[in-house]
Design a protein around this motif. Structure first.
Motif, mmCIF file in Angstrom:
data_model
loop_
_atom_site.group_PDB
_atom_site.id
_atom_site.type_symbol
_atom_site.label_atom_id
_atom_site.label_comp_id
_atom_site.label_asym_id
_atom_site.label_seq_id
_atom_site.Cartn_x
_atom_site.Cartn_y
_atom_site.Cartn_z
ATOM 1 N N ALA A 133 19.044 -36.784 18.185
ATOM 2 C CA ALA A 133 19.455 -35.747 18.331
ATOM 3 C C ALA A 133 20.977 -36.055 18.578
ATOM 4 C CB ALA A 133 19.113 -34.646 19.626
ATOM 5 N N VAL A 134 21.259 -36.594 19.501
ATOM 6 C CA VAL A 134 22.739 -37.205 19.897
ATOM 7 C C VAL A 134 23.405 -37.875 18.634
ATOM 8 C CG1 VAL A 134 24.349 -38.736 21.022
ATOM 9 C CG2 VAL A 134 22.366 -37.318 22.201
ATOM 10 N N ALA A 135 22.725 -38.881 18.133
ATOM 11 C CA ALA A 135 23.215 -39.353 16.772
ATOM 12 C C ALA A 135 23.538 -38.616 15.612
ATOM 13 C CB ALA A 135 22.501 -40.786 16.618
ATOM 14 N N GLY A 136 22.434 -37.677 15.388
ATOM 15 C CA GLY A 136 22.503 -36.712 14.200
ATOM 16 C C GLY A 136 23.812 -35.711 14.644
ATOM 17 N N LEU A 137 23.803 -35.249 15.686
ATOM 18 C CA LEU A 137 25.134 -34.364 15.829
ATOM 19 C C LEU A 137 26.283 -35.116 15.721
ATOM 20 C CD1 LEU A 137 23.891 -32.534 18.944
ATOM 21 C CD2 LEU A 137 24.125 -31.602 16.580
ATOM 22 N N LEU A 166 8.711 -32.713 20.303
ATOM 23 C CA LEU A 166 9.439 -34.137 20.648
ATOM 24 C C LEU A 166 9.453 -34.546 18.978
ATOM 25 C CD1 LEU A 166 7.971 -35.819 23.871
ATOM 26 C CD2 LEU A 166 10.205 -34.853 23.485
ATOM 27 N N ALA A 167 8.409 -34.472 18.235
ATOM 28 C CA ALA A 167 8.283 -34.999 16.867
ATOM 29 C C ALA A 167 9.490 -34.304 16.181
ATOM 30 C CB ALA A 167 7.188 -34.913 16.324
ATOM 31 N N TRP A 168 9.501 -32.711 16.305
ATOM 32 C CA TRP A 168 10.522 -32.003 15.452
ATOM 33 C C TRP A 168 12.033 -32.581 15.840
ATOM 34 C CZ3 TRP A 168 10.371 -29.698 11.161
ATOM 35 C CH2 TRP A 168 9.317 -29.059 10.694
ATOM 36 N N TRP A 169 12.051 -32.573 17.116
ATOM 37 C CA TRP A 169 13.634 -33.065 17.499
ATOM 38 C C TRP A 169 13.970 -34.395 17.027
ATOM 39 C CZ3 TRP A 169 17.920 -31.063 19.678
ATOM 40 C CH2 TRP A 169 17.478 -29.630 20.621
ATOM 41 N N ALA A 184 12.789 -35.978 14.167
ATOM 42 C CA ALA A 184 12.725 -35.563 12.828
ATOM 43 C C ALA A 184 14.051 -35.091 12.354
ATOM 44 C CB ALA A 184 11.677 -34.955 12.179
ATOM 45 N N LEU A 185 14.363 -33.978 13.015
ATOM 46 C CA LEU A 185 15.718 -33.309 12.792
ATOM 47 C C LEU A 185 16.848 -34.349 12.911
ATOM 48 C CD1 LEU A 185 14.954 -29.784 13.952
ATOM 49 C CD2 LEU A 185 15.069 -30.461 11.902
ATOM 50 N N GLY A 186 16.802 -35.033 13.930
ATOM 51 C CA GLY A 186 18.095 -35.793 14.521
ATOM 52 C C GLY A 186 18.001 -37.007 13.403
ATOM 53 N N LEU A 187 17.093 -37.492 13.064
ATOM 54 C CA LEU A 187 16.994 -38.859 12.202
ATOM 55 C C LEU A 187 17.407 -38.008 10.836
ATOM 56 C CD1 LEU A 187 13.727 -40.723 13.044
ATOM 57 C CD2 LEU A 187 16.233 -40.982 13.598
ATOM 58 N N GLY A 188 17.079 -36.861 10.437
ATOM 59 C CA GLY A 188 17.271 -36.479 9.155
ATOM 60 C C GLY A 188 18.829 -36.138 8.866
ATOM 61 N N ALA A 189 19.468 -35.663 10.221
ATOM 62 C CA ALA A 189 20.721 -35.433 10.197
ATOM 63 C C ALA A 189 21.999 -36.645 10.281
ATOM 64 C CB ALA A 189 21.193 -34.776 11.752
ATOM 65 N N ILE A 190 21.215 -37.630 10.535
ATOM 66 C CA ILE A 190 21.795 -39.011 10.563
ATOM 67 C C ILE A 190 21.885 -39.492 8.881
ATOM 68 C CG2 ILE A 190 21.610 -41.346 10.769
ATOM 69 C CD1 ILE A 190 20.317 -40.823 13.377
ATOM 70 N N LEU A 191 20.873 -39.160 8.104
ATOM 71 C CA LEU A 191 20.893 -39.714 6.815
ATOM 72 C C LEU A 191 21.679 -38.484 6.028
ATOM 73 C CD1 LEU A 191 16.894 -39.927 6.132
ATOM 74 C CD2 LEU A 191 18.727 -41.799 6.277
ATOM 75 N N LEU A 192 21.668 -37.174 6.361
ATOM 76 C CA LEU A 192 22.594 -36.339 5.772
ATOM 77 C C LEU A 192 23.851 -36.746 6.043
ATOM 78 C CD1 LEU A 192 23.203 -33.669 4.139
ATOM 79 C CD2 LEU A 192 22.800 -32.513 6.387
ATOM 80 N N GLY A 193 24.572 -36.706 7.192
ATOM 81 C CA GLY A 193 25.793 -37.091 7.618
ATOM 82 C C GLY A 193 26.200 -38.414 6.919
ATOM 83 N N SER A 194 25.415 -39.541 6.843
ATOM 84 C CA SER A 194 25.556 -40.715 6.087
ATOM 85 C C SER A 194 25.863 -40.565 4.636
ATOM 86 C CB SER A 194 24.483 -41.690 6.234
ATOM 87 O OG SER A 194 24.951 -43.145 5.555
ATOM 88 N N ALA A 195 25.060 -39.676 3.964
ATOM 89 C CA ALA A 195 25.233 -39.452 2.542
ATOM 90 C C ALA A 195 26.582 -38.608 2.206
ATOM 91 C CB ALA A 195 24.165 -38.453 1.998
ATOM 92 N N LEU A 196 26.879 -37.693 3.231
ATOM 93 C CA LEU A 196 28.091 -37.049 3.103
ATOM 94 C C LEU A 196 29.362 -37.713 3.177
ATOM 95 C CD1 LEU A 196 27.456 -33.711 5.125
ATOM 96 C CD2 LEU A 196 27.462 -33.814 2.712
ATOM 97 N N LYS A 197 29.460 -38.773 4.246
ATOM 98 C CA LYS A 197 30.530 -39.747 4.339
ATOM 99 C C LYS A 197 30.619 -40.603 3.022
ATOM 100 C CE LYS A 197 30.622 -39.828 9.318
ATOM 101 N NZ LYS A 197 30.214 -40.750 10.707
ATOM 102 N N GLY A 198 29.547 -41.188 2.305
ATOM 103 C CA GLY A 198 29.474 -41.843 1.344
ATOM 104 C C GLY A 198 30.166 -41.188 0.208
#
Length: 358
Positions: A246-250, A321-324, A326-340
């Motif tokens: 959650a922290v890394a995704g935000l 916990l699984a949802w948190w 999954a959402l956090g890891l998904g946000a990491i991938l999304l943020g990485s794609a946007l920065k790329g």
């Protein structure tokens, strides 16, 4: 020669008057910016203190049973009388009726109720589960004793807490370290510049190790947990991963400010709203419900279920916990794609910019 030289010299472009002045760095702080920083600190610190006091002190000061699930078992006539006595505490208990003591015990072991009053020929018998909450078990004993006019009531602890941690102190104290571990993992991944899959691998690996270490300390060394050791390690690791992701995704979506936002969310809300020291039903509405939606509260509930109740009622907190995570890891991938994409578009735009004139 001298005239020609003078003429040639006179044709040279004059120096810009700005060039003779020393250049000032645009990033150099001014007195006005210093003033704004002072005002921000003076205002922000009291606000954070007020939020912390509200989040931690207010629920503790308003601790009381609110629709606390409690069973009554025995003959219909006797059970009705006991139920009426319990309902005199308006809004305190949510009464569940059972045919006999065996059914009430099953409900306690399934985590449907925190305890039950069984009406027997020898008088009322109180069934508790200190593993679910030592605080609630003591509260029920006091309430039933008061209803019995101060007479001693037989009490049976159906699901006791760990022998080395009868008050559950070690278990409840583990909430804060796990929360801090998750925040630290998310912050370090962000500050080290890890993105995408590398960030995910780092978070998953760190959370798995935290789970193993925490299970060793809390279970094997302190004796605060019972049951399957690997299940405990998995629950502790999943709780850590939910916070860290959650922290890394935000942070991946919002930048470094996401670290502060995620940390405040799980520290100021998740930790005091978890109900770890008492029970979610002992907190003011809707604090107890909100706490179970956040990783610290869901983590404690999952750990209690797998440690003392053979996994009963574990699916809800595990899914949270699984949802948190999954959402956090998904946000990491999304943020990485946007920065790329931004980095890929950057050089293309600069190539079409006109060259500055000399």
């Amino acid at each position: 020669m001298s005239a020609t030289s003078a003429t040639h010299t006179g044709t040279a472009s004059p120096r810009s008057p700005q060039s003779s002045q020393p250049s000032q760095s645009p990033q150099q702080p001014t007195s006005s910016s210093h003033g704004r920083h002072v005002v921000a600190v003076v205002v922000l610190v009291p606000v954070l203190v007020a939020l912390a006091l509200w989040a931690f002190a207010w629920p503790a000061a308003r601790t009381a049973p609110r629709d606390l699930p409690l069973g009554v078992a025995g003959p219909a006539t006797a059970v009705t009388q006991v139920q009426k006595q319990l309902e005199e505490h308006e809004g305190a208990f949510e009464i569940h009726r059972y045919a006999d003591e065996a059914a009430a015990r099953d409900a306690i072991e399934d985590r449907t109720v925190y305890g039950a009053v069984a009406v027997t020929e020898q008088g009322p018998k109180l069934l508790t589960a200190s593993a679910a909450s030592p605080f609630v078990a003591q509260l029920l004993q006091q309430a039933v004793t008061q209803q019995a006019g101060g007479a001693q009531v037989r009490t049976v602890d159906v699901v006791p807490a760990a022998k080395d941690d009868p008050r559950g102190s070690a278990l409840t104290s583990s909430v804060l370290p796990l929360t801090l571990a998750g925040i630290a993992a998310g912050a370090v991944v962000t500050l080290l510049g890890l993105r995408g899959r590398r960030a995910i691998v780092a978070l998953v690996g760190a959370s798995a190790l935290v789970g193993l270490v925490a299970a060793t300390l809390a279970g094997s060394w302190l004796g605060a947990l019972t049951g399957n050791w690997w299940a405990q390690a998995g629950a502790l690791g999943l709780a850590t991963l939910a916070v860290g992701a959650a922290v890394a995704g935000l942070a991946a979506l919002l930048g470094p400010a996401g670290i502060g936002l995620g940390g405040l969310l799980v520290m100021l809300l998740g930790n005091p709203f978890s109900g770890a020291a008492t029970a979610p039903e002992m907190l003011p509405d809707p604090v107890g419900t909100i706490g179970q939606w956040l990783p610290p509260g869901a983590g404690v509930s999952l750990l209690r279920s797998i440690s003392f109740f053979d996994g009963a009622a574990a699916s809800g907190p595990a899914l949270t916990l699984a949802w948190w995570a999954a959402l956090g890891l998904g946000a990491i991938l999304l943020g990485s794609a946007l920065k790329g994409r931004k980095e890929a578009k950057g050089p293309t735009l600069t190539e079409h910019e006109p060259a500055p004139a000399n």
